[in-house]
Write an enzyme that holds these catalytic residues in place. Structure first.
Site, PDB file in Angstrom:
ATOM      1  N   CYS A  72       0.833  -1.202   0.000  1.00 40.04           N
ATOM      2  CA  CYS A  72       0.000   0.000   0.000  1.00 40.04           C
ATOM      3  C   CYS A  72       0.873   1.260   0.000  1.00 40.04           C
ATOM      4  O   CYS A  72       1.508   1.559  -1.006  1.00 40.04           O
ATOM      5  CB  CYS A  72      -0.978  -0.028   1.167  1.00 40.04           C
ATOM      6  N   HIS A 122      -3.596  -5.471   0.975  1.00 42.91           N
ATOM      7  CA  HIS A 122      -3.402  -5.798   2.385  1.00 42.91           C
ATOM      8  C   HIS A 122      -3.824  -7.249   2.596  1.00 42.91           C
ATOM      9  O   HIS A 122      -4.830  -7.695   2.052  1.00 42.91           O
ATOM     10  CB  HIS A 122      -4.267  -4.896   3.281  1.00 42.91           C
TER      11      HIS A 122
END
Length: 483
Positions: free
Chosen positions: A325, A425
């Site tokens: 991310c 994630h």
């Protein structure tokens, strides 16, 4: 109208979150329609809800334990620390502003509390049982007048309260007595009983203490939960992970605004990891830049402290570099941010062929994807995204095939020379992928391949709930709740 059971703690880290998770599964297994609730949570470990907003990872896990799809109703207020005594305020899954701690307490808290209690009323109306998690301690003298996560919630919900203490830390009887003495008489009446958590040893030796508490307060000890080795995510687990140099030396940059560090728990279990904060510490075979609540500020922190140069030097010497991310965004060539940090054009680390532009709309979705990175090419994985950046890459890491169950075809992430980055994630919670990734690097070092034993969050919830149920007076709780 359903019933309400609340778990409060004598301190932060007493084990409230996981105890609620276990109770959610225990009562779900008994056939009750159960949902979790926490009025306000402060956490950087968040996850997507069915509505598309984000909630705390703890309530996400508790929803799974209840066999429910995670909803913003389970965690109406989420505070995401940004540093310098400020937090982003997320209400019903959507960011509504950034405030200082003082301004939040004086101007926003009461309004949001009233709205959160309406949500709690709806949950009680629609379900047999709401299991509520408290926050920190209910009796911090400097905070009690502003507390919207403990006894005010219990009073509103007419909840029976279980007070849990971490006996592994020591001083648990004193912490229970201190908490009870600082509660008002009305609040003490709400307490059903006590639970001693994370105990190692012979519970019969605690009997004099139990007798003292029952004599003084008329409240029983409802359970002594043993210390359990488990693989369930804990909100404060980053502070508890030891620095471990495994056969592969995996290092994770402990950013000032690190978020979603539960992403890396499988690496702890499979190999061990080493969190680092200084340039001179960076010597790993694998270097991971995690997610960040403030991507550009953390990138500049690494640059100013020599960590960026140390990563580049380690990479030249053969280290494999991964970004998740915000870490992926940092590893690209350029970030354009007029939203989060308002720094405009910022040069990236440059190990990935990607460019990121921040937008005001946050994406919070469950994802399925097919990996394009060579050693795991074609492998299907699952995860979730929580991001404001949009990235373009010449060599994507994966193709997203499903967003919240809807079919799509969307490249994401990037592949570089001995490096990759992804918005997924939870990528390492795909054990087949993690095994492939680690064994690719182990082979380079001449190490034997490892096999990561099959594991699922469902199995771990069941195992943990079974231990709690065996050491808990569930029948008494059912009687107190008139269920």
């Amino acid at each position: 109208m359903g019933k309400a059971l609340m778990v409060q703690g004598t301190s932060s880290g007493a084990g409230k979150s996981l105890l609620v998770t276990a109770l959610c599964r225990i009562f779900s297994n008994l056939g009750y329609d159960v949902v979790p609730f926490k009025s306000q949570n402060m956490s950087l470990n968040s996850a997507p809800s069915i509505e598309g907003g984000e909630i705390s990872r703890a309530q996400y896990l508790q929803a799974i334990a209840c066999r429910k799809r995670p909803s913003v109703k389970f965690n109406p207020i989420l505070l995401k620390p940004e540093g310098k005594m400020r937090s982003q305020v997320v209400f019903m899954g959507k960011p509504i502003g950034s405030v200082s701690a003082k301004d939040y307490m004086l101007s926003r808290k009461e309004e949001l509390f009233k709205k959160a209690m309406k949500v709690l009323d709806e949950l009680k109306e629609g379900h047999d049982l709401v299991i509520i998690e408290g926050a920190g301690s209910p009796v911090e003298i400097n905070l009690k007048d502003y507390d919207i996560a403990n006894m005010r919630v219990a009073k509103h919900a007419d909840a029976k309260v279980i007070l849990v203490t971490d006996i592994d830390r020591g001083g648990s009887f004193a912490s229970i007595v201190g908490t009870m003495e600082l509660l008002s008489e009305e609040e003490r009446e709400l307490v059903m009983g006590f639970v001693f958590n994370k105990f190692r040893g012979d519970a019969s030796l605690l009997r004099p203490g139990f007798d003292y508490l029952e004599k003084r307060y008329g409240k029983p000890t409802l359970g002594v939960v043993p210390y359990v080795e488990h693989r369930l995510p804990e909100e404060d687990s980053l502070a508890e992970f030891p620095k471990v140099k495994g056969e592969l030396h995996i290092q994770i940059i402990k950013l000032p605004h690190i978020s979603n560090f539960t992403d890396f728990e499988p690496l702890h279990w499979a190999n061990g990891v080493d969190y680092v904060t200084k340039a001179e510490e960076i010597t790993g075979d694998v270097i991971i830049i995690p997610g960040s609540k403030n991507t550009v500020e953390d990138l500049l922190w690494m640059r100013e402290n020599g960590i960026e140069d140390a990563i580049l030097q380690a990479h030249r010497e053969g280290a494999f570099v991964v970004g998740i991310c915000g870490g992926f965004q940092m590893l690209g060539r350029e970030i354009i941010d007029e939203v989060e940090s308002k720094r405009g054009n910022v040069k990236g680390i440059g190990l990935l062929p990607a460019k990121t532009v921040f937008t005001r709309k946050k994406r919070t979705n469950h994802l399925k994807a097919n990996v394009l990175w060579g050693p795991a090419g074609g492998m299907g994985v699952e995860g979730y995204e929580i991001r404001m950046g949009r990235s373009l890459s010449e060599r994507p890491f994966s193709v997203i095939t499903s967003v919240n169950g809807a079919k799509t075809f969307e490249p994401e992430g990037a592949i570089g020379e001995r490096a990759f980055g992804t918005y997924l994630h939870g990528i390492f919670h795909n054990f087949a992928f993690t095994e492939r990734f680690l064994n690719f690097l182990r082979a380079e070092k001449g190490l034997e391949p490892l096999s990561i034993e099959g594991w699922s969050i469902e199995e771990e919830i069941e195992r943990f709930a079974r231990v709690v149920g065996e050491n808990f007076d569930v029948e008494r709780i059912l009687g107190e709740l008139s269920l």
